[in-house]
Motif scaffolding. Structure first.
Motif, PDB file in Angstrom:
ATOM      1  N   THR A   1      -3.109  14.367   9.036  1.00 22.12           N
ATOM      2  CA  THR A   1      -3.026  12.957   9.448  1.00 22.12           C
ATOM      3  C   THR A   1      -2.193  12.815  10.722  1.00 22.12           C
ATOM      4  O   THR A   1      -1.151  13.460  10.864  1.00 22.12           O
ATOM      5  CB  THR A   1      -2.398  12.103   8.328  1.00 22.12           C
ATOM      6  OG1 THR A   1      -3.194  12.232   7.163  1.00 22.12           O
ATOM      7  CG2 THR A   1      -2.328  10.635   8.717  1.00 22.12           C
TER       8      THR A   1
ATOM      9  N   TYR B   1       2.920  13.592   5.767  1.00 23.34           N
ATOM     10  CA  TYR B   1       1.678  13.097   5.159  1.00 23.34           C
ATOM     11  C   TYR B   1       0.859  14.268   4.645  1.00 23.34           C
ATOM     12  O   TYR B   1       0.851  15.339   5.260  1.00 23.34           O
ATOM     13  CB  TYR B   1       0.835  12.356   6.203  1.00 23.34           C
ATOM     14  CG  TYR B   1       1.168  10.904   6.328  1.00 23.34           C
ATOM     15  CD1 TYR B   1       0.208   9.934   6.112  1.00 23.34           C
ATOM     16  CD2 TYR B   1       2.455  10.494   6.645  1.00 23.34           C
ATOM     17  CE1 TYR B   1       0.511   8.590   6.229  1.00 23.34           C
ATOM     18  CE2 TYR B   1       2.771   9.151   6.769  1.00 23.34           C
ATOM     19  CZ  TYR B   1       1.793   8.216   6.550  1.00 23.34           C
ATOM     20  OH  TYR B   1       2.096   6.890   6.662  1.00 23.34           O
TER      21      TYR B   1
ATOM     22  N   SER C   1      -6.888  10.226   9.536  1.00 23.28           N
ATOM     23  CA  SER C   1      -6.980  11.534   8.875  1.00 23.28           C
ATOM     24  C   SER C   1      -8.085  12.334   9.557  1.00 23.28           C
ATOM     25  O   SER C   1      -9.261  11.967   9.504  1.00 23.28           O
ATOM     26  CB  SER C   1      -7.300  11.367   7.388  1.00 23.28           C
ATOM     27  OG  SER C   1      -7.634  12.632   6.844  1.00 23.28           O
TER      28      SER C   1
ATOM     29  N   GLY D   1      -2.514  16.510   4.078  1.00 23.74           N
ATOM     30  CA  GLY D   1      -3.702  16.704   4.906  1.00 23.74           C
ATOM     31  C   GLY D   1      -3.372  16.629   6.388  1.00 23.74           C
ATOM     32  O   GLY D   1      -2.222  16.708   6.802  1.00 23.74           O
TER      33      GLY D   1
ATOM     34  N   TYR E   1       0.835  -1.212   0.000  1.00 28.29           N
ATOM     35  CA  TYR E   1       0.000   0.000   0.000  1.00 28.29           C
ATOM     36  C   TYR E   1       0.866   1.255   0.000  1.00 28.29           C
ATOM     37  O   TYR E   1       2.029   1.232   0.390  1.00 28.29           O
ATOM     38  CB  TYR E   1      -0.895   0.014   1.249  1.00 28.29           C
ATOM     39  CG  TYR E   1      -1.855  -1.144   1.316  1.00 28.29           C
ATOM     40  CD1 TYR E   1      -3.025  -1.156   0.576  1.00 28.29           C
ATOM     41  CD2 TYR E   1      -1.585  -2.251   2.125  1.00 28.29           C
ATOM     42  CE1 TYR E   1      -3.918  -2.224   0.637  1.00 28.29           C
ATOM     43  CE2 TYR E   1      -2.458  -3.333   2.192  1.00 28.29           C
ATOM     44  CZ  TYR E   1      -3.625  -3.310   1.438  1.00 28.29           C
ATOM     45  OH  TYR E   1      -4.492  -4.370   1.495  1.00 28.29           O
ATOM     46  N   GLU E   2       0.251   2.359  -0.427  1.00 30.45           N
ATOM     47  CA  GLU E   2       0.850   3.685  -0.260  1.00 30.45           C
ATOM     48  C   GLU E   2       0.594   4.134   1.182  1.00 30.45           C
ATOM     49  O   GLU E   2      -0.197   3.519   1.904  1.00 30.45           O
ATOM     50  CB  GLU E   2       0.189   4.692  -1.218  1.00 30.45           C
ATOM     51  CG  GLU E   2       0.312   4.336  -2.695  1.00 30.45           C
ATOM     52  CD  GLU E   2       1.656   4.721  -3.290  1.00 30.45           C
ATOM     53  OE1 GLU E   2       2.542   5.149  -2.527  1.00 30.45           O
ATOM     54  OE2 GLU E   2       1.813   4.593  -4.513  1.00 30.45           O
ATOM     55  N   TYR E   3       1.225   5.258   1.578  1.00 31.09           N
ATOM     56  CA  TYR E   3       1.056   5.759   2.946  1.00 31.09           C
ATOM     57  C   TYR E   3      -0.394   6.121   3.257  1.00 31.09           C
ATOM     58  O   TYR E   3      -0.814   6.123   4.409  1.00 31.09           O
ATOM     59  CB  TYR E   3       1.946   6.991   3.173  1.00 31.09           C
ATOM     60  CG  TYR E   3       1.660   8.126   2.232  1.00 31.09           C
ATOM     61  CD1 TYR E   3       0.597   8.996   2.477  1.00 31.09           C
ATOM     62  CD2 TYR E   3       2.426   8.330   1.086  1.00 31.09           C
ATOM     63  CE1 TYR E   3       0.302  10.022   1.601  1.00 31.09           C
ATOM     64  CE2 TYR E   3       2.137   9.347   0.212  1.00 31.09           C
ATOM     65  CZ  TYR E   3       1.071  10.201   0.478  1.00 31.09           C
ATOM     66  OH  TYR E   3       0.773  11.223  -0.386  1.00 31.09           O
ATOM     67  N   ASP E   4      -1.193   6.435   2.222  1.00 29.73           N
ATOM     68  CA  ASP E   4      -2.586   6.832   2.467  1.00 29.73           C
ATOM     69  C   ASP E   4      -3.554   5.661   2.309  1.00 29.73           C
ATOM     70  O   ASP E   4      -4.774   5.841   2.310  1.00 29.73           O
ATOM     71  CB  ASP E   4      -2.989   7.973   1.541  1.00 29.73           C
ATOM     72  CG  ASP E   4      -2.831   7.612   0.065  1.00 29.73           C
ATOM     73  OD1 ASP E   4      -2.362   6.482  -0.220  1.00 29.73           O
ATOM     74  OD2 ASP E   4      -3.174   8.440  -0.785  1.00 29.73           O
ATOM     75  N   GLY E   5      -3.001   4.440   2.159  1.00 28.25           N
ATOM     76  CA  GLY E   5      -3.864   3.268   2.073  1.00 28.25           C
ATOM     77  C   GLY E   5      -4.237   2.840   0.666  1.00 28.25           C
ATOM     78  O   GLY E   5      -4.907   1.822   0.482  1.00 28.25           O
ATOM     79  N   LYS E   6      -3.808   3.610  -0.362  1.00 26.14           N
ATOM     80  CA  LYS E   6      -4.081   3.180  -1.746  1.00 26.14           C
ATOM     81  C   LYS E   6      -3.196   1.976  -2.073  1.00 26.14           C
ATOM     82  O   LYS E   6      -2.060   1.889  -1.627  1.00 26.14           O
ATOM     83  CB  LYS E   6      -3.745   4.316  -2.733  1.00 26.14           C
ATOM     84  CG  LYS E   6      -4.711   5.487  -2.703  1.00 26.14           C
ATOM     85  CD  LYS E   6      -4.525   6.341  -3.963  1.00 26.14           C
ATOM     86  CE  LYS E   6      -5.344   7.621  -3.880  1.00 26.14           C
ATOM     87  NZ  LYS E   6      -4.666   8.698  -3.166  1.00 26.14           N
TER      88      LYS E   6
ATOM     89  N   LYS F   1     -11.058  13.493   7.529  1.00 27.66           N
ATOM     90  CA  LYS F   1     -12.176  12.579   7.265  1.00 27.66           C
ATOM     91  C   LYS F   1     -13.055  12.382   8.504  1.00 27.66           C
ATOM     92  O   LYS F   1     -14.245  12.132   8.393  1.00 27.66           O
ATOM     93  CB  LYS F   1     -11.635  11.207   6.812  1.00 27.66           C
ATOM     94  CG  LYS F   1     -10.944  11.260   5.447  1.00 27.66           C
ATOM     95  CD  LYS F   1     -10.409   9.888   5.073  1.00 27.66           C
ATOM     96  CE  LYS F   1      -9.648   9.961   3.746  1.00 27.66           C
ATOM     97  NZ  LYS F   1      -8.941   8.715   3.459  1.00 27.66           N
TER      98      LYS F   1
ATOM     99  N   VAL G   1      -0.951   0.658   8.013  1.00 26.26           N
ATOM    100  CA  VAL G   1      -2.084   1.496   7.601  1.00 26.26           C
ATOM    101  C   VAL G   1      -3.271   0.611   7.215  1.00 26.26           C
ATOM    102  O   VAL G   1      -4.404   0.837   7.626  1.00 26.26           O
ATOM    103  CB  VAL G   1      -1.690   2.412   6.411  1.00 26.26           C
ATOM    104  CG1 VAL G   1      -2.872   3.258   5.964  1.00 26.26           C
ATOM    105  CG2 VAL G   1      -0.518   3.295   6.789  1.00 26.26           C
TER     106      VAL G   1
END
Length: 517
Positions: A505, A501, A457, A503, A119-124, A460, A157
């Motif tokens: 987070t 990160y 985040s 945003g 995953y990427e750091y943002d969960g993608k 969110k 993550v």
């Protein structure tokens, strides 16, 4: 009346303590640690039962703090053969697993593989999980390894791919294979988290052996009603089943037990604990009754890891530390020690080795053994030796404090008789009753905890709401581990904004602890 039994295994002594249901100490004893550990535990168990003369069936809880996992890593002994799967191709292939491990430790791994996923750091998703690649790797390991370590890029993550791989591993290799997944063990940082997971998998056999051994010892001595718990390195307890899944969490539980025991014996909520054994001195900090946690990567047997560890400084100074005087008049103390042979080798016990305990007796700080055997020591040697000891402790006391303000100091451990009471940087220096067995007391009075950690985040979900949800999760985890719900309290809240990160987070980490159900 019901009782708790606490046993803590140190490098020099194995300590045992019995505590009643009001958490009052009924009996405590010290026994030399044996080379095979378990016979020393059995001797300590027999000794405490003999001294206390209580009805064995009234002991309902038995707690063990042990150094066996630490020793297995440091000595490179009894480790399981494992396979290592990393989910993270193509992103992480440049740095293979165990890249900076000592050769002797690398031998625990029979085979490693890096398959697509992560995953990427943002969960993608970086890439979908390469299920077929993982399946063929597991098939190649079948019948050859005892455990498997699985890690994934940014598994802290999101852990779906790790969980999928674990299910696949059991499907291919059978239900009996031990599987460690990194999202349940380490924190941020792939290499350190993966390292902790590999060590956890390699310790599988050691944990099984000592938990079964302790259980058998209890049954052999008639403690048929005792539930068995193991000390964790955050100052709380875990069940045998939990210990077999996460043996790495027992590492450094000795200093942690001493810190908890010191807090119980003195009830000073913010203080420095100096725990002096026969070989080493551990210096840690009490915060809200629990050990302060280390905020940096910790090295275990030369392996960098990032799972939770107490913030403890260990130095080679103990009651059995060997004292040497050189031709230029300088005096050194330690780091080598006579350890559990102090009762034979120290001068005051008729031996021929000058130890730190001999200096303390010569300086009239304590009466022990035969003081006439150290009467010949020169006043200068004794003074220089005690100054060396004082300087070692003061330097490290200074290093562990987070401000220049003096702090209360609690001295525990059998070797603490060698520490002077006038320490620079200390507001007060206390030696409580039962100081010699504070580690066993810490293990016997421990609570059960749950720790919840996640990247959140706040764009969110509002911060207050996110923290409330995290607190509820931590409480639920403590209850699942065996705590009484009505006694569970939040003991630590961390909310660390992550500057790199996008945003708003933060890394949210909440710890809750409660009394054993």
């Amino acid at each position: 009346m019901h009782y708790r039994l606490g046993i803590d295994v140190g490098g020099t002594n194995t300590d045992a303590v019995l505590i009643d249901e009001n958490l009052k100490v009924v009996a405590d004893i010290k026994q030399p640690t044996s080379a095979d550990i378990s016979s020393g535990i059995l001797e300590a168990l027999r000794a405490i039962l003999s001294v206390s003369k209580i009805d064995r069936t009234l002991i309902t809880k038995a707690m063990l703090g042990t150094t066996q996992c630490t020793n297995a890593i440091v000595e490179r002994k009894h480790l399981s053969k494992i396979g290592i799967l990393r989910i993270g191709a193509p992103a992480s292939v440049a740095i293979p697993p165990m890249i900076d491990w000592a050769e002797a430790l690398q031998e625990v791994s029979l085979a490693t593989a890096i398959v697509g996923g992560g995953y990427e750091y943002d969960g993608k998703e970086i890439a979908p999980f390469d299920k077929e690649g993982a399946r063929s790797f597991f098939a190649s390991l079948k019948g050859k390894v005892e455990a498997v370590a699985i890690s994934c890029v940014f598994g802290c993550v999101r852990n779906e791919q790790e969980k999928e791989a674990a299910l696949l591993c059991h499907e291919v290799m059978g239900d009996d294979i031990h599987v460690s997944i990194s999202s349940e063990i380490g924190s941020m940082g792939l290499v350190e988290r993966e390292n902790a997971t590999i060590l956890n998998a390699a310790l599988h056999k050691v944990a099984k052996t000592f938990t079964e051994g302790f259980d058998a010892s209890l049954k052999q001595e008639g403690l048929v009603n005792a539930e068995l718990y193991l000390s964790q390195n955050d100052g709380t307890l875990m069940t045998v089943e939990h210990a077999r899944r996460y043996p790495i969490l027992t590492i450094a539980c000795g200093p942690t037990n001493s810190i908890r025991g010191a807090d119980y014996l003195c009830s000073i909520k913010e203080s420095v604990v100096i725990d002096v054994g026969g070989t080493t001195t551990d210096i840690g900090v009490i915060q809200n009754g629990f050990p302060r946690e280390s905020g940096v990567a910790v090295s275990i047997g030369g392996v960098r890891t990032n799972f939770r560890m107490p913030d403890v400084i260990s130095i080679g100074l103990g009651g059995g530390s060997i004292v040497r005087q050189y031709e230029d008049g300088s005096v050194t103390v330690g780091p080598d020690s006579v350890g559990y042979q102090i009762a034979e080798k120290a001068l005051i016990f008729g031996g021929d080795v000058l130890t730190a305990t001999d200096l303390a007796v010569a300086a009239k700080m304590v009466t022990l053994g035969d003081p006439s055997k150290v009467a010949h020591l020169s006043a200068e040697l004794v003074r220089k030796g005690m100054e060396t000891i004082q300087a070692m402790v003061e330097d490290n006391l200074d290093a562990i404090k987070i401000s220049s303000e003096p702090m209360d100091v609690i001295l525990v451990g059998g070797g603490s008789i060698i520490i002077p009471k006038d320490l620079v940087g200390a507001k007060s220096v206390q030696t409580p009753n039962h100081f010699g067995t504070a580690n066993a007391i810490g293990s016997a009075i421990s609570k059960v905890s749950g720790t919840y950690e996640k990247l959140v985040s706040f764009d969110k979900i509002p911060r207050a709401q996110a923290l409330e949800l995290a607190k509820n999760e931590a409480i639920a985890l403590a209850v699942a581990s065996g705590a009484q719900k009505e006694t569970v309290e939040i003991i630590d809240v961390e909310d660390v904004p992550l500057a790199y990160y996008p945003g708003n987070t933060s890394r949210v980490k909440i710890k809750a602890a409660g009394e054993l159900a």
